[in-house]
Motif scaffolding. Structure first.
Motif, short mmCIF file in Angstrom:
data_model
loop_
_atom_site.label_atom_id
_atom_site.label_comp_id
_atom_site.label_asym_id
_atom_site.label_seq_id
_atom_site.Cartn_x
_atom_site.Cartn_y
_atom_site.Cartn_z
N ILE A 1 -22.56 69.55 6.83
CA ILE A 1 -23.77 69.91 7.58
C ILE A 1 -23.56 69.68 9.07
CG2 ILE A 1 -26.18 69.26 7.96
CD1 ILE A 1 -26.26 68.78 4.85
N ALA A 2 -22.91 68.57 9.43
CA ALA A 2 -22.63 68.30 10.84
C ALA A 2 -21.70 69.37 11.43
CB ALA A 2 -22.01 66.91 10.99
N ILE A 3 -20.71 69.79 10.65
CA ILE A 3 -19.78 70.82 11.12
C ILE A 3 -20.51 72.14 11.33
CG2 ILE A 3 -17.82 72.25 10.39
CD1 ILE A 3 -16.65 69.65 9.12
N ARG A 4 -21.41 72.47 10.41
CA ARG A 4 -22.16 73.72 10.53
C ARG A 4 -23.05 73.75 11.77
NH1 ARG A 4 -23.31 77.12 5.87
NH2 ARG A 4 -25.47 77.16 6.56
N ARG A 5 -23.44 72.59 12.25
CA ARG A 5 -24.28 72.50 13.45
C ARG A 5 -23.48 72.72 14.73
NH1 ARG A 5 -27.27 67.21 11.39
NH2 ARG A 5 -28.96 68.18 10.22
N GLN A 6 -22.17 72.51 14.65
CA GLN A 6 -21.33 72.60 15.84
C GLN A 6 -21.10 74.04 16.25
OE1 GLN A 6 -17.77 70.45 14.54
NE2 GLN A 6 -18.08 69.08 16.28
N ASP A 7 -20.87 74.21 17.52
CA ASP A 7 -20.42 75.49 18.05
C ASP A 7 -19.02 75.77 17.48
OD1 ASP A 7 -20.45 77.68 20.21
OD2 ASP A 7 -18.62 76.54 20.68
N ARG A 8 -18.78 77.00 17.03
CA ARG A 8 -17.51 77.35 16.38
C ARG A 8 -16.31 77.05 17.27
NH1 ARG A 8 -13.90 81.54 16.16
NH2 ARG A 8 -12.92 81.90 14.15
N ASP A 9 -16.35 77.47 18.51
CA ASP A 9 -15.22 77.26 19.42
C ASP A 9 -14.98 75.76 19.66
OD1 ASP A 9 -14.79 79.99 19.60
OD2 ASP A 9 -16.00 80.20 21.43
N GLN A 10 -16.05 75.02 19.82
CA GLN A 10 -15.93 73.57 20.02
C GLN A 10 -15.29 72.93 18.79
OE1 GLN A 10 -19.65 71.51 20.49
NE2 GLN A 10 -18.70 69.51 20.44
N ARG A 11 -15.74 73.36 17.61
CA ARG A 11 -15.21 72.81 16.36
C ARG A 11 -13.72 73.12 16.23
NH1 ARG A 11 -14.44 75.34 11.67
NH2 ARG A 11 -15.82 77.03 12.24
N LEU A 12 -13.33 74.36 16.51
CA LEU A 12 -11.92 74.74 16.40
C LEU A 12 -11.06 73.95 17.38
CD1 LEU A 12 -12.24 78.61 15.93
CD2 LEU A 12 -11.65 76.90 14.20
N GLU A 13 -11.57 73.73 18.59
CA GLU A 13 -10.82 72.95 19.58
C GLU A 13 -10.65 71.51 19.11
OE1 GLU A 13 -11.25 71.43 24.20
OE2 GLU A 13 -12.48 73.11 23.52
N GLU A 14 -11.72 70.91 18.60
CA GLU A 14 -11.65 69.53 18.10
C GLU A 14 -10.69 69.43 16.92
OE1 GLU A 14 -15.55 68.00 17.30
OE2 GLU A 14 -16.18 68.21 19.38
N GLU A 15 -10.71 70.41 16.01
CA GLU A 15 -9.81 70.40 14.87
C GLU A 15 -8.35 70.51 15.32
OE1 GLU A 15 -11.13 73.50 12.25
OE2 GLU A 15 -12.88 72.35 11.58
N ALA A 16 -8.09 71.34 16.34
CA ALA A 16 -6.72 71.49 16.86
C ALA A 16 -6.23 70.19 17.47
CB ALA A 16 -6.66 72.62 17.88
N ILE A 17 -7.10 69.52 18.21
CA ILE A 17 -6.72 68.24 18.82
C ILE A 17 -6.49 67.19 17.73
CG2 ILE A 17 -7.52 66.35 20.30
CD1 ILE A 17 -9.03 68.54 21.94
N LEU A 18 -7.38 67.16 16.73
CA LEU A 18 -7.22 66.22 15.62
C LEU A 18 -5.89 66.47 14.91
CD1 LEU A 18 -8.31 64.00 13.74
CD2 LEU A 18 -9.47 65.81 12.45
#
Length: 96
Positions: free
Chosen positions: A62-79
């Motif tokens: 649910i938290a992931i679905r609330r995130q902006d897609r581009d922001q989420r992808l950037e955070e996942e790449a950094i992780l």
């Protein structure tokens, strides 16, 4: 003394008091509604758990679905970069 009269100050206090009371009562109603919604949310999570879903993961989804897609992808790449640097995951070929 000015020409406004003795009762004008009391009227202003009365109006402020009425406004204050109205704000407090509105906030109290909203707090009650929020509590009811939180109770409903807990019930839904309990229901999901009863059906075998992992509530912790469900909350994360649910938290992931609330995130902006581009922001989420950037955070996942950094992780992924950090986890790879620590030897915790292998990156797909071409991402090294």
């Amino acid at each position: 003394m000015s020409g406004t009269g003795h009762n004008s100050g009391a009227d202003a206090h009365g109006i402020a008091r009425d406004q204050l009371r109205a704000f407090v009562e509105r906030i109290e109603r909203l707090d009650e509604e929020a509590k009811a919604l939180n109770d409903d949310r807990k019930d839904v999570y309990g229901e999901a758990k009863g059906c075998g879903f992992d509530v912790k993961i469900l909350k994360r989804v649910i938290a992931i679905r609330r995130q902006d897609r581009d922001q989420r992808l950037e955070e996942e790449a950094i992780l992924d970069t950090y986890l790879h640097a620590l030897g915790m995951i292998d990156l797909p070929p071409g991402d090294d």
